[in-house]
Design an enzyme around this catalytic site. Structure first.
Site, mmCIF file in Angstrom:
data_model
loop_
_atom_site.group_PDB
_atom_site.id
_atom_site.type_symbol
_atom_site.label_atom_id
_atom_site.label_comp_id
_atom_site.label_asym_id
_atom_site.label_seq_id
_atom_site.Cartn_x
_atom_site.Cartn_y
_atom_site.Cartn_z
ATOM 1 N N SER A 138 54.965 -14.363 47.130
ATOM 2 C CA SER A 138 54.909 -13.525 48.328
ATOM 3 C C SER A 138 55.032 -14.407 49.556
ATOM 4 O O SER A 138 54.647 -15.587 49.523
ATOM 5 C CB SER A 138 53.569 -12.770 48.378
ATOM 6 O OG SER A 138 53.367 -12.143 49.629
ATOM 7 N N TYR A 151 44.417 -11.977 47.202
ATOM 8 C CA TYR A 151 45.836 -11.776 46.917
ATOM 9 C C TYR A 151 46.643 -12.971 47.431
ATOM 10 O O TYR A 151 47.454 -13.558 46.708
ATOM 11 C CB TYR A 151 46.335 -10.493 47.554
ATOM 12 C CG TYR A 151 47.825 -10.271 47.396
ATOM 13 C CD1 TYR A 151 48.338 -9.671 46.255
ATOM 14 C CD2 TYR A 151 48.721 -10.676 48.391
ATOM 15 C CE1 TYR A 151 49.708 -9.476 46.095
ATOM 16 C CE2 TYR A 151 50.089 -10.488 48.243
ATOM 17 C CZ TYR A 151 50.574 -9.886 47.096
ATOM 18 O OH TYR A 151 51.927 -9.710 46.948
#
Length: 247
Positions: A138, A151
């Site tokens: 990400s 995350y």
């Protein structure tokens, strides 16, 4: 990475990026196995399509992953590409003591899951022609969004793990990192309708174009993720952290 003629396993193939990658690779002449927890969602991904298969797996269960890997290889011995895409994203309040179940589940799903599945399939993939592993990280691996700290941390770890994996498997398995920006999916509630996020179709189009490049880039970076990916190098890291914190 060879773009067609593969047998590809994609985790998290029941929705979002995983589903669209699966369908696009299938359209290019690949056998695609989509894996995840919900069979109904996986069956929607493969419905009406040839050479697509749905298989359930609980990525939080290490024994289940080992058994799943054995089953995949038995049923699809030509498997030569693994795409570790499954992941969850949970908001967390760091300003107070809290229940850590969301954080712990995020680590197991986003980090241990890909490590375990990769480990279970490494020997098989190393013996295949045109073998590849693609790990989905990400943009938040490089600039954290403060409300999703675990995350971000798992994706930063996936980036680092991918670098090590690439080095160790050099000459045996091609190792690629896909680095999405904020994309219109249901990773978090309401995300698919956010106008400031990248449309999923546009993300997949640009991703597939980059995968066709020869040689394949080590990191698949669509233009919209470059602000985050290169924030520290380009001297705007603090600005980027602040921008995301008021997001």
């Amino acid at each position: 990475m060879k773009i067609s003629g593969n047998t590809i396993l994609i985790t998290g193939g029941g929705s979002g990026i995983g589903r669209e990658l699966a369908r696009r690779f299938n359209e290019l002449g690949n056998v695609v196995i989509v894996a995840g927890r919900r069979l109904s969602a996986l069956e929607e991904t493969v419905a009406g399509r040839r050479d697509m298969h749905a298989m359930t797996v609980d990525v939080e269960d290490s024994d289940a992953i080992t058994a799943f890997a054995e089953r995949v290889v038995a049923e699809h011995p030509r498997l030569n590409v693994l795409i570790n895409n499954a992941g969850i994203m949970r908001h967390e309040d760091l300003t107070r003591t809290r229940d850590l179940r969301d954080a712990e589940q995020t680590v197991v799903t986003n980090l241990l899951g890909p490590i375990r599945l990769t480990n279970a399939l490494t020997d098989h993939l190393a013996g295949q022609s045109d073998a590849a592993i693609m790990n989905v990280s990400s943009g938040l691996a490089f600039v954290p969004l403060s409300v999703t700290p675990t995350y971000n941390a798992t994706k930063a770890a996936i980036h680092s793990y991918t670098v090590s994996l690439r080095e160790r498997l050099n000459g045996k398995v091609e190792v690629i990192e896909l680095v999405p920006p904020a994309v219109q999916t249901e990773l978090t509630p309401g995300q698919s309708s956010r106008e400031d996020y990248m449309p999923l179709g546009d993300f997949i189009d640009e991703t597939m174009a980059l995968l066709r490049e020869q040689p394949t880039p080590r990191e698949i970076l669509v233009k919209r993720v470059n602000f985050l990916r290169w924030a520290e190098r380009d001297g705007h890291f603090d600005q980027a952290v602040e921008m995301l914190s008021v997001h």
